[in-house]
Structures are given as structure tokens and as C-alpha cells.
Design a protein around this motif. Structure first.
Motif, PDB file in Angstrom:
ATOM      1  N   SER A 194       3.493   3.727  -3.809  1.00 19.30           N
ATOM      2  CA  SER A 194       2.714   3.177  -4.926  1.00 19.30           C
ATOM      3  C   SER A 194       3.453   3.293  -6.255  1.00 19.30           C
ATOM      4  CB  SER A 194       1.363   3.901  -5.037  1.00 19.30           C
ATOM      5  OG  SER A 194       1.536   5.268  -5.385  1.00 19.30           O
ATOM      6  N   GLN A 199       7.474  -5.763  -5.374  1.00 17.62           N
ATOM      7  CA  GLN A 199       7.738  -7.190  -5.200  1.00 17.62           C
ATOM      8  C   GLN A 199       8.648  -7.457  -4.001  1.00 17.62           C
ATOM      9  OE1 GLN A 199       6.068  -9.552  -6.869  1.00 17.62           O
ATOM     10  NE2 GLN A 199       5.005  -7.744  -7.696  1.00 17.62           N
ATOM     11  N   GLU A 202       6.439  -5.730   2.164  1.00 21.00           N
ATOM     12  CA  GLU A 202       5.184  -5.560   2.887  1.00 21.00           C
ATOM     13  C   GLU A 202       5.166  -4.162   3.480  1.00 21.00           C
ATOM     14  OE1 GLU A 202       4.723  -7.919   6.489  1.00 21.00           O
ATOM     15  OE2 GLU A 202       6.890  -8.230   6.584  1.00 21.00           O
ATOM     16  N   GLY A 219      -0.014  -5.388   4.943  1.00 23.23           N
ATOM     17  CA  GLY A 219      -0.053  -6.499   4.008  1.00 23.23           C
ATOM     18  C   GLY A 219       0.981  -6.325   2.918  1.00 23.23           C
ATOM     19  N   ASP A 222       2.141  -4.926  -3.009  1.00 26.39           N
ATOM     20  CA  ASP A 222       1.479  -4.990  -4.315  1.00 26.39           C
ATOM     21  C   ASP A 222      -0.036  -5.118  -4.184  1.00 26.39           C
ATOM     22  OD1 ASP A 222       1.609  -7.565  -3.293  1.00 26.39           O
ATOM     23  OD2 ASP A 222       2.183  -8.510  -5.180  1.00 26.39           O
ATOM     24  N   LEU A 223      -0.518  -5.657  -3.086  1.00 26.74           N
ATOM     25  CA  LEU A 223      -1.954  -5.806  -2.879  1.00 26.74           C
ATOM     26  C   LEU A 223      -2.584  -4.580  -2.205  1.00 26.74           C
ATOM     27  CD1 LEU A 223      -2.196  -9.517  -1.670  1.00 26.74           C
ATOM     28  CD2 LEU A 223      -2.434  -8.617  -3.991  1.00 26.74           C
ATOM     29  N   LEU A 224      -1.774  -3.847  -1.441  1.00 27.79           N
ATOM     30  CA  LEU A 224      -2.361  -2.769  -0.625  1.00 27.79           C
ATOM     31  C   LEU A 224      -2.119  -1.360  -1.157  1.00 27.79           C
ATOM     32  CD1 LEU A 224      -1.937  -3.550   3.180  1.00 27.79           C
ATOM     33  CD2 LEU A 224      -3.971  -3.623   1.766  1.00 27.79           C
ATOM     34  N   ARG A 227      -5.221   0.439  -2.441  1.00 23.48           N
ATOM     35  CA  ARG A 227      -6.214   0.601  -1.376  1.00 23.48           C
ATOM     36  C   ARG A 227      -5.816   1.714  -0.415  1.00 23.48           C
ATOM     37  NH1 ARG A 227      -7.019  -4.934   1.538  1.00 23.48           N
ATOM     38  NH2 ARG A 227      -8.093  -3.501   2.970  1.00 23.48           N
ATOM     39  N   ASP A 257       4.227 -16.153   0.495  1.00 22.45           N
ATOM     40  CA  ASP A 257       2.845 -16.622   0.372  1.00 22.45           C
ATOM     41  C   ASP A 257       2.130 -16.745   1.715  1.00 22.45           C
ATOM     42  OD1 ASP A 257       3.135 -16.849  -2.377  1.00 22.45           O
ATOM     43  OD2 ASP A 257       3.933 -18.886  -2.224  1.00 22.45           O
TER      44      ASP A 257
END
Length: 260
Positions: A194, A199, A202, A219, A222-224, A227, A257
Motif C-alpha cells: 500500500s 500503477q 495487479e 485486482g 491501486d483499487l485493492l 480494501r 483496462d
């Protein structure tokens, strides 16, 4: 001469204990169980349960070995680990001398596999070099968290013809290695994933692999990242301990994407 069996027992699921390990369990008379404080008693209980499940006789016993804690946030990591290993060596050497007859067979049950970021074999080597206890030892491989991570996510760790780097969270602090494609990270209690540039990366993350408490996430980093940090802290608070591992991998050009 004393004989010590170093047995890899997998990641907590008794079904992952190999047939070779079962035969080794049935040779030992004394099992040296590491005790790492009340928060990690589950790990000791899993070791004991595996013995009770697979040993076909009752001529064995458990011996607790209190494992000293390592100093947190050391300024000299190498020296701190060396001192810590010396104290662990002293604890096991004393237990071997007190509890195992000179012609006896003892066992140390190692979480996962002894080859991956585990100090048991180094500590035994130190003990033999110092001559504090005379013994011979054998190593029985176990299913590792590295293997379990790949199996649970249904992936191959490496891309075709490419290497995989196996490292620690401490080594990841400077960022994802520039010359790497796939990096498996162990022993990351600070969620270093984190804190690096996410960038193009995954993550395949897993905790309590092979156990009922198992958690998996995959995933874009940057999105996970946030979480995973939240799920990890909640699970650690709920169970009192956590073991997790993850694979970081570059997302191929043109696939950033894609749907996850």
C-alpha cells in the motif's frame, strides 16, 4: 545419537500434510511445539491436532518451547535477527538436552515448508556448529503458502519463460523492482504493497490459506490496496493473528483496462 525430523506441515489444513510427513510423524517420540504467546496459540493447537490425527500410536508427547520475541523496528536488522536466533537456539538446545534421550527421535513441525523464509534450519545449523547438542536431522518438505497462493487463485506464478522473485515486505520498501515481472512477497506485516507506486500492477492476495478463515482478493493494486489493508486488520483483530502472502505482477501493456 539424537535424531531431529524437521517436518513441513503445510499452511494449516491437515489435508495438506503429505504422506511422507505422516510417516515421519509416526517415527518421532517427542514433538517440540513453539509457543509464541497467547495471540498465536492457534498455531500450536494446529500442530498438536495434526499429530493426533495422523500418528498411529500413543507413545509420543509434546514439549513446549517458549520462543522469545524479536525486538521491533530494529536499527540494525541483521544484528537483531542474529541475537534473536541465538536466543531461540538456546531455548531449543535446552529442550533437546532435557527432553530427548540420546538415542531418541524428536520432531519440529514447520508451518508451510522449511525452505521459504523460515529460520528452523539455520538455527539447527548454528546449534551443530556450536556443539551444544549432538544430533542428526532430516528435512521433510511441506506444501508452502507460495504454492497455496497460486492454487487458490488458479494461476501459474510465472509468465512463460519469465522468472519469479521471492522476497519480503522489508525488501519491497524501495518499490517494485525495475527488472521484475512477478514478485511474491512474504512476511509483510506493514502492508508495504500500500506504500509503493501501484500503477501498472495487479495483486493476488491471500490470508489463512487452506484454512476455514481463508480470504482471497485479486485486482489492480491501486483499487485493492486500501480494501486489503482493512480486511487484513479486521481479520487480525478477530483471530488474534494473521498469516498472509501476495503476488504482485505487472499488467501487460494494453490490458490495463481489462475487467477483473
Amino acid at each position: 545419537m539424537r535424531r531431529i525430523l524437521v517436518i513441513g506441515i503445510g499452511t494449516g489444513n491437515p489435508a495438506h500434510v503429505t504422506m511422507e510427513a505422516v510417516e515421519a510423524l509416526n517415527q518421532a517420540q517427542v514433538f517440540f511445539i513453539p509457543r509464541k504467546g497467547p495471540q498465536k496459540e492457534t498455531l500450536a493447537h494446529v500442530r498438536e491436532d495434526i499429530c493426533k490425527r495422523y500418528i498411529r500410536h500413543d507413545a509420543y508427547r509434546f514439549v513446549d518451547v517458549d520462543i522469545p520475541a524479536r525486538a521491533p523496528n530494529p536499527s540494525d536488522y541483521t544484528a537483531t535477527v542474529a541475537d534473536w536466533h541465538a536466543r531461540i537456539e538456546e531455548a531449543y538446545a535446552g529442550a533437546f538436552l532435557r527432553e530427548l534421550a540420546e538415542d531418541g527421535c524428536g520432531a519440529m513441525l514447520v508451518w508451510g515448508d522449511p525452505a521459504f523464509y523460515d529460520s528452523t534450519l539455520r538455527i539447527l545449523d548454528r546449534m551443530q556448529a556450536r556443539g551444544s547438542v549432538m544430533f542428526e536431522h532430516e528435512v521433510i518438505a511441506g506444501i508452502s503458502s507460495v504454492q497455496m497462493l497460486a492454487a487458490r487463485h488458479r494461476i501459474a506464478l510465472n509468465r512463460i519463460g519469465e522468472p519469479v522473485l521471492l522476497t519480503t515486505g522489508r525488501k519491497l520498501r524501495d518499490g517494485f523492482p525495475a527488472d521484475a515481472d512477478s514478485v511474491v512477497v512474504m512476511l509483510d506485516g506493514e502492508q508495504t504493497f500500500s506504500r509503493i507506486d501501484p500503477q501498472g500492477l495487479e495483486i493476488y492476495w491471500g490470508a489463512y490459506l487452506g484454512m476455514e478463515e481463508e480470504i482471497l482478493m485479486h485486482g489492480p493494486l491501486d483499487l485493492l490496496a486500501a480494501r486489503i489493508c482493512t480486511a487484513r486488520e479486521e481479520a487480525r483483530r478477530r483471530h488474534g493473528w494473521i498469516m498472509d502472502i501476495y503476488l504482485l505482477r505487472r499488467i501487460p501493456a494494453g490490458m490495463a483496462d481489462r475487467a477483473f
